[in-house]
Write a protein that holds these residues in place. Structure first.
Motif, PDB file in Angstrom:
ATOM      1  N   ASN A 253       5.063 -14.074   4.172  1.00 27.40           N
ATOM      2  CA  ASN A 253       5.436 -13.666   5.537  1.00 27.40           C
ATOM      3  C   ASN A 253       4.981 -12.798   5.843  1.00 27.40           C
ATOM      4  OD1 ASN A 253       6.343 -13.460   7.987  1.00 27.40           O
ATOM      5  ND2 ASN A 253       8.785 -14.025   8.232  1.00 27.40           N
ATOM      6  N   PRO A 254       4.531 -12.645   6.865  1.00 26.19           N
ATOM      7  CA  PRO A 254       2.926 -11.575   7.066  1.00 26.19           C
ATOM      8  C   PRO A 254       4.009 -10.763   7.679  1.00 26.19           C
ATOM      9  CG  PRO A 254       2.353 -13.288   8.123  1.00 26.19           C
ATOM     10  CD  PRO A 254       3.179 -14.240   7.358  1.00 26.19           C
ATOM     11  N   ASP A 255       4.613 -11.070   8.485  1.00 27.06           N
ATOM     12  CA  ASP A 255       5.521  -9.399   8.657  1.00 27.06           C
ATOM     13  C   ASP A 255       6.313  -8.801   7.958  1.00 27.06           C
ATOM     14  OD1 ASP A 255       5.575 -10.817  11.699  1.00 27.06           O
ATOM     15  OD2 ASP A 255       6.930 -11.928  11.368  1.00 27.06           O
ATOM     16  N   GLU A 256       6.388  -9.481   6.574  1.00 34.78           N
ATOM     17  CA  GLU A 256       6.146  -8.668   5.086  1.00 34.78           C
ATOM     18  C   GLU A 256       5.484  -7.838   4.625  1.00 34.78           C
ATOM     19  OE1 GLU A 256       8.961 -11.964   3.321  1.00 34.78           O
ATOM     20  OE2 GLU A 256      10.413 -11.625   5.357  1.00 34.78           O
ATOM     21  N   ALA A 257       4.330  -8.077   5.016  1.00 36.34           N
ATOM     22  CA  ALA A 257       3.354  -7.091   4.696  1.00 36.34           C
ATOM     23  C   ALA A 257       3.705  -5.796   3.495  1.00 36.34           C
ATOM     24  CB  ALA A 257       1.724  -7.463   5.169  1.00 36.34           C
ATOM     25  N   GLY A 258       4.417  -5.779   5.190  1.00 36.76           N
ATOM     26  CA  GLY A 258       4.414  -3.788   4.547  1.00 36.76           C
ATOM     27  C   GLY A 258       5.604  -3.289   3.178  1.00 36.76           C
ATOM     28  N   GLU A 259       6.705  -4.391   3.171  1.00 36.74           N
ATOM     29  CA  GLU A 259       7.060  -3.994   1.856  1.00 36.74           C
ATOM     30  C   GLU A 259       6.914  -4.563   0.148  1.00 36.74           C
ATOM     31  OE1 GLU A 259      10.194  -6.442   4.806  1.00 36.74           O
ATOM     32  OE2 GLU A 259      10.855  -7.325   2.954  1.00 36.74           O
TER      33      GLU A 259
ATOM     34  N   TYR B 199       3.317  -5.245   0.109  1.00 33.90           N
ATOM     35  CA  TYR B 199       2.093  -5.364  -0.787  1.00 33.90           C
ATOM     36  C   TYR B 199       2.049  -4.127  -0.666  1.00 33.90           C
ATOM     37  CZ  TYR B 199       1.599 -10.203   0.547  1.00 33.90           C
ATOM     38  OH  TYR B 199       1.938 -11.677   0.311  1.00 33.90           O
ATOM     39  N   GLU B 200       2.543  -2.891   0.012  1.00 40.10           N
ATOM     40  CA  GLU B 200       2.342  -1.804   0.545  1.00 40.10           C
ATOM     41  C   GLU B 200       3.018  -0.413  -1.163  1.00 40.10           C
ATOM     42  OE1 GLU B 200       3.189   0.424   4.028  1.00 40.10           O
ATOM     43  OE2 GLU B 200       1.353  -1.444   4.844  1.00 40.10           O
ATOM     44  N   PRO B 201       4.138  -0.712  -1.188  1.00 36.98           N
ATOM     45  CA  PRO B 201       4.846   0.048  -2.781  1.00 36.98           C
ATOM     46  C   PRO B 201       3.486   0.404  -3.688  1.00 36.98           C
ATOM     47  CG  PRO B 201       6.176  -1.497  -1.963  1.00 36.98           C
ATOM     48  CD  PRO B 201       5.043  -1.988  -0.969  1.00 36.98           C
ATOM     49  N   ALA B 202       2.437  -0.785  -3.595  1.00 36.46           N
ATOM     50  CA  ALA B 202       1.542  -0.700  -4.962  1.00 36.46           C
ATOM     51  C   ALA B 202       0.227  -0.292  -4.473  1.00 36.46           C
ATOM     52  CB  ALA B 202       0.791  -2.112  -5.199  1.00 36.46           C
ATOM     53  N   MET B 203       0.356   0.480  -3.211  1.00 37.58           N
ATOM     54  CA  MET B 203      -0.608   1.343  -2.589  1.00 37.58           C
ATOM     55  C   MET B 203      -1.202   2.243  -3.111  1.00 37.58           C
ATOM     56  SD  MET B 203      -1.514  -0.016   0.823  1.00 37.58           S
ATOM     57  CE  MET B 203      -2.331   1.162   1.187  1.00 37.58           C
TER      58      MET B 203
END
Lengths: 120, 252
Positions: free
Chosen positions: A89-95, A97-101
């Protein structure tokens, strides 16, 4: 007041809206939507080429042959009904993918490679 | 002998060109996008076959005529011959009708071409044999595509079954001609009648799966192979040849 405009991309479609239901109405028939994956001559893996409508799997393969391999793009075709693809779900993109940044140490760029090792 | 070979090559080419032109009428009008592309692909395959055959016929004609004769090309053969000079079978020139008629005609013709090109691959004339060999892969796909559609519609809904039956009634009378040898075939020792049993076997098998009846023996229309056509060919040629007839030699 916020009016949310939601744009769906392939692979982003929630299951209840997938399967080509809305598309089918627009194009005047009720054939399901299929996702097409093509392996090119040099390629090792099948890559997503696009999607199309077809009544059954056999027809989907043949349609894919006519629509996506006209210019010798492929030597192997996979098709799967779009409704069987579960997408993130694109709404969950934060949780998701961002932790990997901020974890650059996961890239193998901190190692010194011996000269004998090529093509990394 | 040389004259018969030219006529026979033109007959094969005209079959491919006229059916290709007929199917191309679906371009932009197909029932769904994917099938629009499929039938247009088949058109292009057929027109490609026609080109190879016309090129070969032109080569033979120029060689036979000597130098002072105006040069014949694939284009002059397609664009400057009249209705009576075309040698295509009546089946290929029939109107496209509805989708049932289009796929049934394609099925009848592709089955015929499939067995014909298999035979031609062994033929003594190496050019014709090579063209047949190259075309056979395309035809195999046309046969597969069209037979699946005949089954899908024949064994489909009440309406699709009705339309398929109407198509059989309309087109069956043009299938006999495929197997009656024209004078040029006789002279070359080519017997299309030898393929009739195979053709009938394939058609019967697909019809059985499609829940369709093979019609009883009926009167078969003939004439196309020797230039005696139904009224439909004139309209096709008018459209096909219009630009070259109006602006002779024009290129773009």
């Amino acid at each position: 007041m916020n009016i949310a405009i939601r744009k769906f991309y392939y692979g982003d479609i929630p299951e209840e809206k997938g399967g080509g239901k809305t598309d089918a109405k627009a194009s005047g028939h009720d054939w399901p939507l299929w996702e097409v994956f093509i392996r090119s001559k040099q390629g090792l893996d099948h890559k997503h080429a696009g999607s199309l409508h077809a009544a059954d799997a056999q027809m989907a393969i043949e349609n894919a042959r006519d629509v996506y391999t006209r210019r010798m793009e492929g030597v192997s075709i996979w098709v799967v009904e779009s409704k069987y693809i579960t997408a993130s779900n694109p709404d969950e993109a934060g949780e998701l993918y961002e932790p990997a940044m901020d974890k650059i140490y996961r890239h193998p760029t901190f190692y010194e490679l011996p000269d004998e090792v090529n093509h990394m | 002998m040389s004259e018969s070979l030219i006529n026979y090559t033109l007959h094969l080419a005209d079959n491919a060109l006229i059916l290709g032109q007929r199917n191309s009428e679906w371009c932009g009008h197909g029932p769904v996008l994917e099938q629009d592309i499929a039938i247009t692909n088949i058109s292009l395959d057929l027109i490609g076959q026609a080109r190879s055959l016309y090129q070969y016929a032109a080569e033979k004609m120029n060689a036979a005529a000597g130098k002072e004769h105006p040069a014949v090309t694939e284009d002059t053969l397609a664009y400057y011959r009249t209705e009576r000079e075309f040698k295509n079978c009546l089946l290929t020139e029939q109107p496209r009708g509805d989708w049932a008629q289009t796929v049934l005609r394609q099925f009848f013709f592709s089955t015929y071409q499939y067995y014909l090109y298999q035979q031609l691959q062994q033929y003594a004339d190496t050019n014709l044999a090579a063209i047949a060999e190259k075309s056979l892969k395309e035809v195999s796909y046309h046969l597969r595509w069209s037979s699946e559609w005949v089954i899908r519609l024949g064994d489909g809904t009440d309406e699709s079954n009705r339309r398929m039956k109407e198509a059989v009634n309309e087109l069956w009378r043009y299938t006999g001609e495929l197997f009656v040898p024209a004078p040029y075939e006789k002279e070359l020792g080519i017997d299309p009648g030898s393929m009739q049993a195979d053709w009938m076997k394939k058609v019967s098998a697909v019809f059985e799966e499609a829940t369709l009846q093979v019609p009883e023996k009926i009167f078969m229309q003939t004439g196309g192979k020797t230039g005696v056509h139904s009224e439909h060919l004139g309209y096709i040629l008018t459209e096909l040849q219009y630009v070259q007839r109006t602006y002779p030699g024009c290129e773009w």
